[in-house]
Write an enzyme that holds these catalytic residues in place. Structure first.
Site, PDB file in Angstrom:
ATOM      1  N   HIS A 308       0.807  -1.223   0.000  1.00 54.85           N
ATOM      2  CA  HIS A 308       0.000   0.000   0.000  1.00 54.85           C
ATOM      3  C   HIS A 308       0.838   1.270   0.000  1.00 54.85           C
ATOM      4  O   HIS A 308       0.284   2.370  -0.110  1.00 54.85           O
ATOM      5  CB  HIS A 308      -0.957   0.005   1.193  1.00 54.85           C
ATOM      6  CG  HIS A 308      -2.145  -0.888   1.005  1.00 54.85           C
ATOM      7  ND1 HIS A 308      -2.059  -2.258   1.119  1.00 54.85           N
ATOM      8  CD2 HIS A 308      -3.437  -0.619   0.682  1.00 54.85           C
ATOM      9  CE1 HIS A 308      -3.251  -2.788   0.891  1.00 54.85           C
ATOM     10  NE2 HIS A 308      -4.099  -1.831   0.612  1.00 54.85           N
ATOM     11  N   SER A 330      -7.926   0.127  -1.482  1.00 50.59           N
ATOM     12  CA  SER A 330      -7.137  -0.437  -0.399  1.00 50.59           C
ATOM     13  C   SER A 330      -7.824  -1.663   0.186  1.00 50.59           C
ATOM     14  O   SER A 330      -9.058  -1.783   0.157  1.00 50.59           O
ATOM     15  CB  SER A 330      -6.922   0.597   0.713  1.00 50.59           C
ATOM     16  OG  SER A 330      -7.996   0.593   1.639  1.00 50.59           O
ATOM     17  N   ASP A 331      -7.034  -2.581   0.717  1.00 51.25           N
ATOM     18  CA  ASP A 331      -7.621  -3.640   1.518  1.00 51.25           C
ATOM     19  C   ASP A 331      -8.085  -3.026   2.840  1.00 51.25           C
ATOM     20  O   ASP A 331      -7.664  -1.919   3.223  1.00 51.25           O
ATOM     21  CB  ASP A 331      -6.617  -4.766   1.761  1.00 51.25           C
ATOM     22  CG  ASP A 331      -7.302  -6.114   1.935  1.00 51.25           C
ATOM     23  OD1 ASP A 331      -8.489  -6.143   2.321  1.00 51.25           O
ATOM     24  OD2 ASP A 331      -6.653  -7.147   1.688  1.00 51.25           O
ATOM     25  N   TYR A 332      -8.941  -3.751   3.526  1.00 48.27           N
ATOM     26  CA  TYR A 332      -9.556  -3.201   4.729  1.00 48.27           C
ATOM     27  C   TYR A 332      -8.493  -2.833   5.775  1.00 48.27           C
ATOM     28  O   TYR A 332      -7.714  -3.674   6.209  1.00 48.27           O
ATOM     29  CB  TYR A 332     -10.539  -4.200   5.322  1.00 48.27           C
ATOM     30  CG  TYR A 332     -11.918  -4.164   4.707  1.00 48.27           C
ATOM     31  CD1 TYR A 332     -12.121  -3.739   3.402  1.00 48.27           C
ATOM     32  CD2 TYR A 332     -13.037  -4.559   5.442  1.00 48.27           C
ATOM     33  CE1 TYR A 332     -13.385  -3.710   2.844  1.00 48.27           C
ATOM     34  CE2 TYR A 332     -14.312  -4.536   4.892  1.00 48.27           C
ATOM     35  CZ  TYR A 332     -14.482  -4.112   3.590  1.00 48.27           C
ATOM     36  OH  TYR A 332     -15.738  -4.087   3.047  1.00 48.27           O
ATOM     37  N   MET A 333      -8.465  -1.559   6.137  1.00 47.90           N
ATOM     38  CA  MET A 333      -7.612  -1.011   7.186  1.00 47.90           C
ATOM     39  C   MET A 333      -6.131  -1.068   6.852  1.00 47.90           C
ATOM     40  O   MET A 333      -5.287  -0.831   7.707  1.00 47.90           O
ATOM     41  CB  MET A 333      -7.881  -1.707   8.518  1.00 47.90           C
ATOM     42  CG  MET A 333      -9.338  -1.573   8.940  1.00 47.90           C
ATOM     43  SD  MET A 333      -9.769  -2.652  10.296  1.00 47.90           S
ATOM     44  CE  MET A 333     -11.568  -2.442  10.317  1.00 47.90           C
TER      45      MET A 333
END
Length: 794
Positions: A308, A330-333
């Site tokens: 990220h 984005s992936d979660y969090m």
């Protein structure tokens, strides 16, 4: 629960009609350009972008999930007045409208199972309420992207549940995968969702990793072919998006499938060459060959840089080299984890800057770091042009999905479009085609009803059927017990059941705590099973895993990876006790990760790897056991004998696996392996041209013949080896496969085109080249039993 009538006007209650009418009915001269359906998409995007404030643009880069509790009434219906106050500038994306998670009670990827999620009609009503607010309650009326999970079918209550991804990979049937995800897309769109967070095209080389079940296996070619089939199923191959299609998201770029120590989000300790030759190919293939809408970076780091925050990965490779024009989500969090996990940034604001500069367009599931974007623009750290470029991409997707004209779901028809008879029939077909026969000593299978005698079924999951991670609750899941009950009644044999062994007390995937069954409980269950088995003539044992014993480890208090590859708990104890009785015993595995089932491979009469088969598990198992279906699946992964052999994958380099002083370097089962109730002969490949230039192509032809007595399927597999090269190359690489169905005595010629892309590799200068020399072309039923010929490239 329905939405509040005071908030959702009666006019929206009739969305069945509204779904086919434009939201804006103004004349061409009076409507803003961006609201004119006939105008070019690019012109509409630029017109809308020019009207937007910075706040409105940033709102399009944000998503809401856990914070949805603040936008709802106490009964969880959507509250437009609360949304208007919390998001006055609109909203780009809404996460999982079908779920009913509330604020802090929600976890990173799932829930504890205490609350039933929304069904078809309620989800459609909820989505319509959100879209009505976005269209009528915000200044510019920009509709919302609604994303949902769809790993092996739409992850929502009552939706059709198909075999887990690793099972679909075992089918080696891309046309089947396209049909499956066409159903998933239709069911999603019926409820108002328009973006699937699938497929997963991670190349998976780590069986300890709990997420291996979410993948299409260890081979780049197989992952690419099956991933492409899924994307076409979800989205079709034309734009604008059809009304029964959704956008798809490639996950997770990249290296995610070979984490250090086998634990989720561990560093991917691989170099650029391995990335380009093993992990990049499925992503590159789909970006170049499909209309993929979104890419999700992975949680892991590569060479010290988390994905990220990796501009080389998300900008230089993804956009500049491959030409990707869609969204990066984005992936979660994961943006927050640049602070909390990777210690790459000190604050969410700094993390947001790193992510944005790397190339992350939208932060999910809720805004945290991206709440600082306006401040970063004012400080001159982020340019308006960067924001505009991202928002253009977001708006383009919304226009091409037709959301400005047709934002609403047809709520009245959502129920009827869910789990239709055709969808359920497809789930059964997929389950039958995903099974892999690993052993069949003395042709124990298929069973004959007139010879099976007293059949004893063992295993807790013969009744309580696991269907794998990223699942909700289908309308009905057929257990193995239910399937065999019907079989016994129809065929006239007796069926008895004993639990035999239990793995966990409950199997809710999203629940953090795992309560393993106590050994003394299983000792009693095993004794009862052995007593029952003494009077049985034939035994079927259902063993394996469940949604808690191997799963996504999304938090330190929610683990899912394993240090062992063997059966968990006291399953081997049950198996030993039953095998000691020396009775015909079939083992059916329901699981999501490849198991080093050495005991079962040695002592069972027959071993059937079924993976998680989905809602039609019991019907499929009965069909397979009694011969109405003939297993034709193949392993999409290599099965190691023990963890000490790892990493264990078929496309290894020449210097690997010299040997151990205390064990074998050969796998328990090779990649591509799978038996049938009939027998096949496969010829060596013959080449249309045995000599070509470095830019040339040829065709390989392979004869396959059913030499047995039953109709069956064989998967003809084509592998290539570059015999001598300027950098080391794998001993084998899968470059083609074809699943064919043949009657007894029938033969067929299967053709494979061999192109420069099947021969090239990255040289020492990291340039793709085809080098002159010889290539060995192999064909066979798996990666270990092959016949060959030679291709010369001059």
């Amino acid at each position: 629960m329905g939405i509040k009538r005071r908030d959702f006007l009666a006019s929206v209650g009739g969305m069945a009609g509204a779904a086919v009418l434009p939201v804006v009915a103004l004349g061409k001269d009076s409507a803003p350009l961006y609201k004119q359906a006939g105008a070019p998409v690019e012109a509409r995007v630029e017109d809308l972008l020019g009207r937007m404030t910075l706040d409105e643009k940033i709102a399009q880069m944000q998503c809401v999930w856990q914070q949805k509790a603040a936008l709802q009434h106490p009964d969880t219906s959507f509250a437009p007045d609360k949304a208007r106050a919390a998001h006055p500038h609109g909203m780009g994306m809404f996460a999982r409208p079908s779920d009913r998670q509330l604020g802090a009670a929600a976890s990173a990827a799932g829930d504890g199972g205490e609350t039933a999620h929304r069904g078809p009609r309620e989800t459609a009503d909820y989505v319509n309420a959100v879209q009505k607010w976005a269209l009528e309650g915000t200044r510019l009326g920009i509709p919302v992207l609604m994303h949902e999970e769809a790993l092996h079918g739409y992850v929502a209550r009552e939706a059709t549940c198909f075999p887990q991804a690793i099972g679909l990979a075992s089918s080696f049937d891309p046309e089947l995968v396209t049909r499956i995800f066409s159903v998933a897309a239709c069911e999603m769109r019926a409820r108002g969702a328009n973006l699937a967070l699938a497929p997963v095209v991670d190349v998976a080389r780590e069986p300890r990793w709990g997420r291996i079940e979410e993948t299409y296996g260890e081979d780049p070619h197989l992952c690419g072919v099956m991933g492409k089939a899924a994307v076409i199923g979800f989205s079709g191959d034309t734009l604008p998006l059809a009304p029964d299609k959704v956008y798809a998201t490639l996950k997770h770029m990249t290296g995610h499938g070979q984490p250090e120590s086998g634990t989720n989000i561990g560093p991917a300790n691989v170099g650029e060459r391995t990335l380009r030759e093993d992990f990049f190919p499925p992503f590159e293939k789909l970006i170049r060959e499909t209309r993929i809408a979104a890419v999700m970076p992975s949680y892991n780091e590569i060479d010290g840089i988390p994905s990220h925050a990796n501009r080389w990965l998300l900008t230089d490779i993804l956009r500049k080299e491959w030409g990707f024009q869609g969204l990066t989500v984005s992936d979660y969090m994961a943006v927050t984890e640049l602070v909390t996990r990777h210690s790459l940034a000190a604050t969410p604001k700094e993390a947001a800057l790193r992510a944005l500069q790397a190339g992350v367009d939208i932060e999910t599931p809720d805004p945290l770091g991206y709440l600082s974007l306006k401040e970063l623009v004012r400080e001159g750290k982020v340019g308006q042009a960067e924001i505009d470029a991202i928002v253009r991409r977001i708006l383009k997707l919304k226009f091409e999905a037709g959301l400005f004209e047709h934002p609403y779901a047809d709520a009245a028809r959502a129920e009827a479009r869910t789990a239709t008879p055709d969808a359920v029939a497809l789930a059964l077909e997929a389950a039958r085609r995903s099974a892999v026969l690993l052993k069949n000593e003395r042709d124990l299978l298929p069973l004959r009803a007139d010879k099976v005698g007293r059949l004893l079924l063992l295993g807790t999951h013969a009744k309580d059927t696991p269907i794998g991670g990223y699942s909700d609750v289908p309308r009905h899941v057929v257990s193995v017990y239910e399937g065999l009950q019907k079989e016994a009644k129809a065929q006239g044999f007796s069926l008895a059941y004993a639990e035999g062994v239990r793995l966990t007390e409950g199997r809710v995937w999203g629940r953090d705590q795992i309560e393993f069954t106590r050994p003394e409980v299983n000792a009693r269950l095993i004794a009862e099973a052995v007593a029952a088995a003494r009077s049985a003539d034939t035994i079927v044992m259902v063993l394996g895993d469940n949604e808690q014993t191997a799963r996504e480890a999304w938090a330190d208090n929610h683990l899912g990876d394993r240090s062992s590859l063997d059966l968990i708990g006291q399953q081997n104890d049950l198996a030993r006790a039953i095998f000691a009785l020396d009775k015909p015993t079939v083992v059916v595995l329901l699981n999501g990760r490849p198991l080093s089932a050495n005991l079962l491979a040695q002592q069972s009469g027959a071993l059937l790897e079924c993976w998680y088969m989905g809602q039609e598990t019991g019907h499929a198992v009965a069909d397979l056991l009694f011969g109405r279906a003939n297993p034709g699946g193949k392993l999409p992964v290599t099965i190691a004998r023990e963890p000490g052999q790892l990493q264990m994958f078929y496309n290894r380099k020449p210097s690997s696996r010299r040997g151990y002083i205390d064990g074998s370097t050969t796998p328990l089962c090779p990649f591509g392996y799978g038996l049938s109730y009939t027998r096949f002969e496969i010829s060596a490949p013959s080449l249309q041209l045995a000599r070509i230039g470095v830019d040339g192509s040829t065709r390989a032809q392979v004869q396959v013949r059913n030499v047995g007595s039953r109709r069956g399927d064989e998967v003809v597999q084509l592998y290539i080896r570059d015999d001598v090269s300027s950098v080391t190359r794998p001993l084998l690489e899968l470059k083609g496969f074809r699943r064919v169905t043949l009657e007894p005595g029938e033969s067929r010629t299967v053709s494979f085109d061999i192109k420069p892309s099947d021969l090239w590799f990255y040289n020492a200068e990291m340039r793709r080249v085809v080098e002159p020399g010889t290539f060995t072309i192999y064909a066979g039923p798996n990666s270990a039993e092959l016949k060959k010929t030679t291709l010369t490239v001059a």
